[in-house]
Design an enzyme around this catalytic site. Structure first.
Site, PDB file in Angstrom:
ATOM      1  N   ASP A  32       2.850   4.740  19.107  1.00  0.00           N
ATOM      2  CA  ASP A  32       3.886   3.815  18.635  1.00  0.00           C
ATOM      3  C   ASP A  32       3.386   2.392  18.777  1.00  0.00           C
ATOM      4  OD1 ASP A  32       6.349   2.707  17.809  1.00  0.00           O
ATOM      5  OD2 ASP A  32       7.433   4.396  18.706  1.00  0.00           O
ATOM      6  N   TYR A 154      12.298   2.916   0.208  1.00  0.00           N
ATOM      7  CA  TYR A 154      12.339   3.835   1.350  1.00  0.00           C
ATOM      8  C   TYR A 154      12.426   5.284   0.848  1.00  0.00           C
ATOM      9  CZ  TYR A 154      14.401   6.476   5.217  1.00  0.00           C
ATOM     10  OH  TYR A 154      14.651   7.432   6.163  1.00  0.00           O
ATOM     11  N   LYS A 158       9.698   8.482   1.204  1.00  0.00           N
ATOM     12  CA  LYS A 158      10.070   9.759   1.815  1.00  0.00           C
ATOM     13  C   LYS A 158       9.950  10.913   0.817  1.00  0.00           C
ATOM     14  CE  LYS A 158      10.987   8.258   5.958  1.00  0.00           C
ATOM     15  NZ  LYS A 158      10.148   8.669   7.104  1.00  0.00           N
TER      16      LYS A 158
END
Lengths: 259, 109
Positions: A32, A154, A158
């Site tokens: 991360d 977005y 996806k």
């Protein structure tokens, strides 16, 4: 017990998935931007390469699972960040550890979104990502779009991610590595806590049948349990699947779509 | 009459009232969307109607205008599917003992 690598596990669905896997006795490696076991910016080529190199150095005998979960929602984030992190941050990482996964006949699970079924993805961008995945050129193309319209990008990232998983799954499966996508519905995360009022109203209009009349957002654990299962050896029969973990939203909106 | 409640709920974009027009075990089919390149609508149960139209009224750009009652079970209206208008005919095929809609079909008029 296995070695499970997960991106974006400092918060949200990723953090809950990591917790579940740790509770099952697995070694979990969180990649991360902050507070990761490996801190790396997966929205950049350098960050991805650093993370891939670290994994090869630490686990030369292979890893059991790669869970590509890191992502950012549309609305406030710059469009290039959405494209780079959501799509390239997943596909490049997955491909970068494919050799490690092969060593252990592991699995790769990517986090998509049930927004791919809502028809609001920029399909032109989906096509570019899947067919001509030149990050620099695509980012240059989308960099001037207003972030307020980011949801379409977005959803595009996806959608492309789920299609990438479907496309690659036959070859990967035949090589001993399962590759699947989990498509969550609206989940209560830091991402959803940061939405504009109109985005929140739109999100709440996407009803979650299992939460009818209750809190409209799913708990991260509801999705994390699905991801943990899909990544596990118990899901050995799953490959090339886009599994909607959305409490039935997709079935509500598209009840006749079976395949 | 339930058809009045149905058309009022549609015009008011009141998804809860719309769901309340239907029985728990019910079916609502709409065959108009395919005319404008969209998926036809197949809903099963009053809560599904409520949830689906919550989505459609807020996000889907769906609205209804100029309803004309044909009879106690049939109404025709202009259905606006995100900017494309279709002259539609909604017909209640059956109701239950409580007067709730068990089956309603919307077709191009």
């Amino acid at each position: 017990m296995g070695v499970y690598v997960i991106t974006g596990a400092t918060s949200g669905i990723g953090a809950k998935t990591a917790e579940i896997l740790r509770n099952r006795g697995h070694e979990v490696v969180n990649i991360d931007l902050k507070d990761g076991d490996i801190s790396a910016n997966l929205a950049t080529k350098e960050g991805r390469q650093y993370a891939i190199d670290q994994l090869h150095e630490r686990y030369p005998d292979g890893i059991d699972a790669m869970i590509c979960n890191a992502g950012v929602a549309g609305g406030r984030a710059p469009i290039p960040l959405i494209v780079s992190l959501n799509y390239f941050g997943a596909t490049v990482m997955a491909q970068g550890v494919f050799d490690l996964l092969k060593k252990k006949h592991g699995s790769c699970t990517v986090t998509s979104s049930n927004s791919i079924a809502h028809g609001d993805a920029r399909m032109d961008v989906v096509g570019m990502l899947n067919n001509n995945p030149d990050e620099e050129r695509i980012v240059n193309l989308v960099k001037d779009y207003d972030p307020i319209g980011g949801h379409a990008f977005y959803a595009a990232t996806k959608y492309a991610l789920a299609r990438w998983a479907r496309r690659m799954s036959a070859q990967w499966g035949a090589s001993g590595v399962r590759l699947n996508a989990v498509a969550p519905g609206n989940v209560r995360t830091a991402m959803t806590g940061n939405l504009l009022p109109e985005q929140r109203a739109a999100m709440e209009a996407i009803q979650v049948p299992t939460h009818y009349g209750e809190e409209p957002l799913m708990d991260p654990e509801e999705v994390a349990n699905v991801i943990a299962f899909v990544a596990s050896p118990e899901a050995s029969g799953l490959n090339g699947v886009v599994l909607f973990a959305d409490g039935g939203t997709d079935a509500l909106l598209h009840s006749e779509k079976v395949y | 009459m339930i058809i009045d409640d149905y058309i009022k709920a549609l015009q008011d974009k009141d998804y809860e009232a719309l769901g309340a027009c239907f029985a728990e075990q019910s079916r609502m089919f709409d065959y108009c969307p395919s005319l404008v390149g969209k998926e036809n609508i197949f809903l099963y149960g009053n809560k599904a109607v409520d949830m689906f139209f919550h989505n459609q009224f807020v996000m889907g750009g769906f609205s209804v205008s100029d309803p004309h009652m044909v009879n106690s079970r049939t109404v025709n209206f202009y259905a606006n599917y995100a900017g494309v208008i279709i002259h539609a005919l909604a017909q209640i095929e059956s109701v239950d003992d409580d007067g709730k809609i068990q089956e309603l079909v919307v077709r191009p008029a």
